[in-house]
Design an enzyme around this catalytic site. Structure first.
Site, PDB file in Angstrom:
ATOM      1  N   ASP A 126      44.660 -11.317 -26.857  1.00 49.88           N
ATOM      2  CA  ASP A 126      43.254 -11.823 -27.082  1.00 49.88           C
ATOM      3  C   ASP A 126      42.774 -12.878 -26.208  1.00 49.88           C
ATOM      4  OD1 ASP A 126      40.841 -11.576 -28.019  1.00 49.88           O
ATOM      5  OD2 ASP A 126      41.264 -11.836 -30.186  1.00 49.88           O
ATOM      6  N   ALA A 164      40.411 -16.772 -25.460  1.00 50.95           N
ATOM      7  CA  ALA A 164      39.921 -17.737 -26.039  1.00 50.95           C
ATOM      8  C   ALA A 164      38.841 -18.279 -25.421  1.00 50.95           C
ATOM      9  CB  ALA A 164      41.040 -18.764 -26.327  1.00 50.95           C
ATOM     10  N   GLY A 177      35.348 -16.509 -30.489  1.00 47.59           N
ATOM     11  CA  GLY A 177      34.204 -15.997 -31.154  1.00 47.59           C
ATOM     12  C   GLY A 177      32.946 -15.844 -30.105  1.00 47.59           C
ATOM     13  N   THR A 205      39.130  -9.041 -27.776  1.00 46.33           N
ATOM     14  CA  THR A 205      37.686  -8.790 -27.489  1.00 46.33           C
ATOM     15  C   THR A 205      37.434  -9.518 -26.236  1.00 46.33           C
ATOM     16  OG1 THR A 205      37.129  -7.773 -29.338  1.00 46.33           O
ATOM     17  CG2 THR A 205      35.459  -8.405 -28.079  1.00 46.33           C
ATOM     18  N   SER A 234      36.032 -10.434 -21.750  1.00 42.16           N
ATOM     19  CA  SER A 234      35.977 -10.081 -20.619  1.00 42.16           C
ATOM     20  C   SER A 234      37.720 -10.268 -20.012  1.00 42.16           C
ATOM     21  CB  SER A 234      35.249 -10.839 -19.541  1.00 42.16           C
ATOM     22  OG  SER A 234      35.360 -12.322 -19.632  1.00 42.16           O
ATOM     23  N   GLU A 236      38.935 -10.286 -35.346  1.00 42.58           N
ATOM     24  CA  GLU A 236      40.094 -11.176 -34.285  1.00 42.58           C
ATOM     25  C   GLU A 236      40.986 -11.965 -35.498  1.00 42.58           C
ATOM     26  OE1 GLU A 236      38.061 -11.711 -30.208  1.00 42.58           O
ATOM     27  OE2 GLU A 236      37.692 -13.196 -31.512  1.00 42.58           O
TER      28      GLU A 236
HETATM   29  C1  5RP Z   1      35.651 -12.785 -28.826  1.00 41.74           C
HETATM   30  C2  5RP Z   1      36.507 -13.645 -28.451  1.00 41.74           C
HETATM   31  C3  5RP Z   1      37.023 -13.757 -26.954  1.00 41.74           C
HETATM   32  O1  5RP Z   1      38.362 -13.498 -26.577  1.00 41.74           O
HETATM   33  C4  5RP Z   1      36.536 -14.894 -26.273  1.00 41.74           C
HETATM   34  O2  5RP Z   1      35.167 -15.209 -26.253  1.00 41.74           O
HETATM   35  C5  5RP Z   1      37.033 -14.999 -24.438  1.00 41.74           C
HETATM   36  O3  5RP Z   1      36.164 -14.332 -23.925  1.00 41.74           O
HETATM   37  P1  5RP Z   1      36.376 -14.139 -22.475  1.00 41.74           P
HETATM   38  O4  5RP Z   1      37.637 -13.631 -22.124  1.00 41.74           O
HETATM   39  O5  5RP Z   1      35.223 -13.157 -22.183  1.00 41.74           O
HETATM   40  O6  5RP Z   1      36.160 -15.347 -21.595  1.00 41.74           O
HETATM   41  O7  5RP Z   1      36.819 -14.749 -28.893  1.00 41.74           O
HETATM   42  O8  5RP Z   1      34.955 -13.131 -29.945  1.00 41.74           O
END
Ligand code: 5RP
Length: 243
Positions: A86, A88, A100, A31, A33, A108
């Site tokens: 995923d 981070a 998170g 989850t 961007s 996740e």
């Molecule tokens: C969602 C997450 C995302 O992986 C984390 O926030 C990174 O997000 P982004 O790729 O938008 O910077 O842990 O719960």
């Protein structure tokens, strides 16, 4: 060449899919961007005939995947996932993570635990020497008694702020609240995790320790490197010698 943040996210997401996703696999969809670009790339593979079964870590990722024609299965329909990709929020030099900020940490973590290879994708802005130095640690808590849970969290040495959305508390996909816990830095993540997990009302914390099989990092110069490969190269030459 200097890539901006969006270009780095797309680059690392596509690289991870090319490297780790093979036809016939069960794939966990992260989850955020960065993960969004990974889901779009998987959508391309499916259009090109790949047979993939995917389990999503959030309603948002599930909706995106379905809109792209990706087969989404319930995590309980499969006995394991071959790979999950995923994002981070922070990555330390030994591939320990904070996740998170996108609010999906609970699912996740469940998906990561059911996965053979958890692959993390990030740009170099997510690298830190010590976890907690840039990002807060998200902790998902039950609504019931959450002020007491907050008090107990703050006794671990942080400021715990209830996450809000449009002037209302943010509600996770599982119907819980999130406290974003701001530490100066997290000196011993493994010890902190144990202390947080025993607080009544805590559902899950955003420390993902010894979870990542590999972390791919995109740099502004347009390159992507594997932290797992780099860590292996850094090991002293005699580390595998058995006397
Ligand atoms: C969602 C997450 C995302 O992986 C984390 O926030 C990174 O997000 P982004 O790729 O938008 O910077 O842990 O719960």
């Amino acid at each position: 060449m200097t890539l901006d943040a969006t270009a780095m996210k797309k680059l690392v997401a596509e690289e991870a899919v090319n490297k780790y996703v093979k036809d016939g696999m069960c794939v966990g969809l992260g989850t955020g961007s960065t993960a969004k670009f990974m889901i779009e790339k998987i959508g391309e593979l499916v259009k090109n005939g790949y047979d993939l079964s995917c389990a999503a870590t959030s309603v948002q990722s599930e909706d995106l995947a379905r809109s792209l024609g990706i087969k989404v299965v319930d995590i309980d329909e499969v006995d394991h996932l071959d790979v999950t990709i995923d994002g981070a929020d922070e990555v330390d030099p030994t591939m320990q993570l904070i996740k998170g900020l996108g609010g999906a940490l609970l699912r996740e973590k469940i998906v990561a635990a059911a996965t053979v290879k958890e692959i993390i994708i990030a740009d170099e802005s997510k690298l830190v020497e010590k976890l907690g130095s840039k990002a807060p640690l998200p902790v998902e808590v039950l609504k019931f008694g959450h002020e007491h849970t907050k008090f107990a969290l703050e006794r671990q040495g942080c400021e715990a702020v209830l996450r809000m959305k449009d002037d209302e508390p943010f509600i996770t996909d599982s119907g819980n609240y999130i406290y974003d816990c701001r530490f100066k830095e997290i000196a011993v993540p493994f010890a902190l995790e144990m202390k947080i997990d025993v607080i009544p009302g805590v559902v899950e914390n955003g420390l993902f320790l010894n979870t990542a099989h590999d972390v791919l990092i995109a740099k502004t110069d347009g390159s992507v490197y594997s932290m797992a490969d780099a860590l292996i190269k850094e090991r002293p030459a005699d580390i595998n010698v058995i006397n």
